[in-house]
Design a protein around this motif. Structure first.
Motif, PDB file in Angstrom:
ATOM      1  N   LEU A 188     -18.705  44.068  38.626  1.00  0.00           N
ATOM      2  CA  LEU A 188     -19.530  43.665  37.296  1.00  0.00           C
ATOM      3  C   LEU A 188     -18.323  43.193  36.039  1.00  0.00           C
ATOM      4  CD1 LEU A 188     -20.847  47.528  38.280  1.00  0.00           C
ATOM      5  CD2 LEU A 188     -22.264  44.977  38.533  1.00  0.00           C
ATOM      6  N   LEU A 189     -17.476  43.823  36.233  1.00  0.00           N
ATOM      7  CA  LEU A 189     -17.219  43.047  35.036  1.00  0.00           C
ATOM      8  C   LEU A 189     -16.839  42.106  34.413  1.00  0.00           C
ATOM      9  CD1 LEU A 189     -14.898  44.300  32.803  1.00  0.00           C
ATOM     10  CD2 LEU A 189     -12.434  43.591  34.261  1.00  0.00           C
ATOM     11  N   LYS A 191     -18.557  40.095  35.694  1.00  0.00           N
ATOM     12  CA  LYS A 191     -20.389  38.889  35.313  1.00  0.00           C
ATOM     13  C   LYS A 191     -20.542  39.627  33.708  1.00  0.00           C
ATOM     14  CE  LYS A 191     -22.817  38.758  39.907  1.00  0.00           C
ATOM     15  NZ  LYS A 191     -23.654  39.528  40.822  1.00  0.00           N
ATOM     16  N   PHE A 192     -20.070  40.731  32.959  1.00  0.00           N
ATOM     17  CA  PHE A 192     -19.953  41.442  31.677  1.00  0.00           C
ATOM     18  C   PHE A 192     -19.339  40.294  30.713  1.00  0.00           C
ATOM     19  CE2 PHE A 192     -18.046  43.489  28.011  1.00  0.00           C
ATOM     20  CZ  PHE A 192     -19.355  43.165  27.305  1.00  0.00           C
ATOM     21  N   TRP A 193     -18.151  39.976  31.695  1.00  0.00           N
ATOM     22  CA  TRP A 193     -17.209  38.706  30.603  1.00  0.00           C
ATOM     23  C   TRP A 193     -18.352  37.483  30.507  1.00  0.00           C
ATOM     24  CZ3 TRP A 193     -15.136  40.169  26.647  1.00  0.00           C
ATOM     25  CH2 TRP A 193     -14.421  40.271  25.810  1.00  0.00           C
ATOM     26  N   LEU A 195     -21.420  36.998  30.516  1.00  0.00           N
ATOM     27  CA  LEU A 195     -22.598  37.114  30.100  1.00  0.00           C
ATOM     28  C   LEU A 195     -22.403  37.244  27.781  1.00  0.00           C
ATOM     29  CD1 LEU A 195     -24.879  40.617  32.150  1.00  0.00           C
ATOM     30  CD2 LEU A 195     -25.635  37.758  31.217  1.00  0.00           C
TER      31      LEU A 195
END
Length: 239
Positions: A188-189, A191-193, A195
């Motif tokens: 998730l971390l 994928k956040f960066w 985005l």
């Protein structure tokens, strides 16, 4: 005649070397022409924290480090013109005139040289953010592409990243400090960066890849550009 400080600086530099860590596109691993330039200590191959702090205390000492670095980098690129090197500078060094003299000296190689701004917080950080943005803009105006290293840490916060999206080419996320997270949280971390990078229209590199499992996980999270000790056999050492 050289001063005592100059002689001390030279002795320290004699104990250091550069190694080049490959930056991999996970679907093109057989072709490697892009590297991060890492400063290391000869006796243990670790980052020379104390020596580096001494050599970046002020503009005069930084000048010695920059002159030494320029000589090493130029010698490598003269015989390896196909390579791209990412060179680290910290926020404190951006305040020194000698840093820009260094960049000017290497401008003939600007197609081969990119600049990484590392996350270390300078002592005067409370007054530095606005000035640092101006300095990053100046480096871009000199013709260099720029990355922000270790995003989410130190000076390179999310807010700082968002304030610099017009000036940067690349974000680099190190997962070394986050390996205690569950795999789900780590994905998730990343994928956040991813985005953030996509919205800013910049590249994202994940650092700290040290296993095939980690390489595959990052690739499945949508990030092809990776870096780490998994490819240690392909490091280049410059003494």
């Amino acid at each position: 005649m050289k001063t005592k400080n100059e002689k001390c600086g030279e002795r320290l530099l004699d104990t250091l070397f550069f190694c080049l860590q490959p930056i991999i596109k996970s679907d093109e691993e057989k072709v490697i022409n892009e590297y991060e330039v890492l400063l290391r200590r000869t006796k243990d191959q670790k980052f020379p924290k104390d020596e580096f702090a001494y050599l970046t205390q002020n503009d005069k000492k930084n000048e010695q480090l920059m002159t030494w670095s320029c000589r090493k980098i130029q010698a490598f690129l003269e015989v390896n013109p196909q390579c791209t090197l990412w060179i680290n500078l910290n926020h404190h060094q951006l305040s020194f005139k000698s840093t820009y003299v260094f960049l000017e000296s290497l401008r003939k190689f600007k197609k081969n040289i990119k600049i990484e701004i590392t996350e270390q917080i300078p002592e005067s950080a409370s007054n530095e953010t606005g000035e640092t943005i101006k300095r990053i803009s100046k480096i871009k105006e000199m013709g260099y592409e720029i990355a922000l290293d270790d995003v989410g840490m130190g000076m390179n916060t999310l807010a700082f990243v968002l304030a610099n999206t017009n000036h940067i080419k690349r974000l680099k996320l190190s997962i070394v400090s986050f390996k205690t997270l569950s795999m789900e949280s780590l994905v998730l971390l990343i994928k956040f960066w991813k985005l953030v990078a996509n919205e800013a229209k910049v590249e994202l590199v994940i650092e700290g890849i040290d296993s095939e499992k980690m390489r595959t996980m990052v690739h499945q999270a949508g990030v092809k550009m990776q870096q780490g000790f998994l490819w240690k056999s392909q490091f280049i050492f410059l003494y």
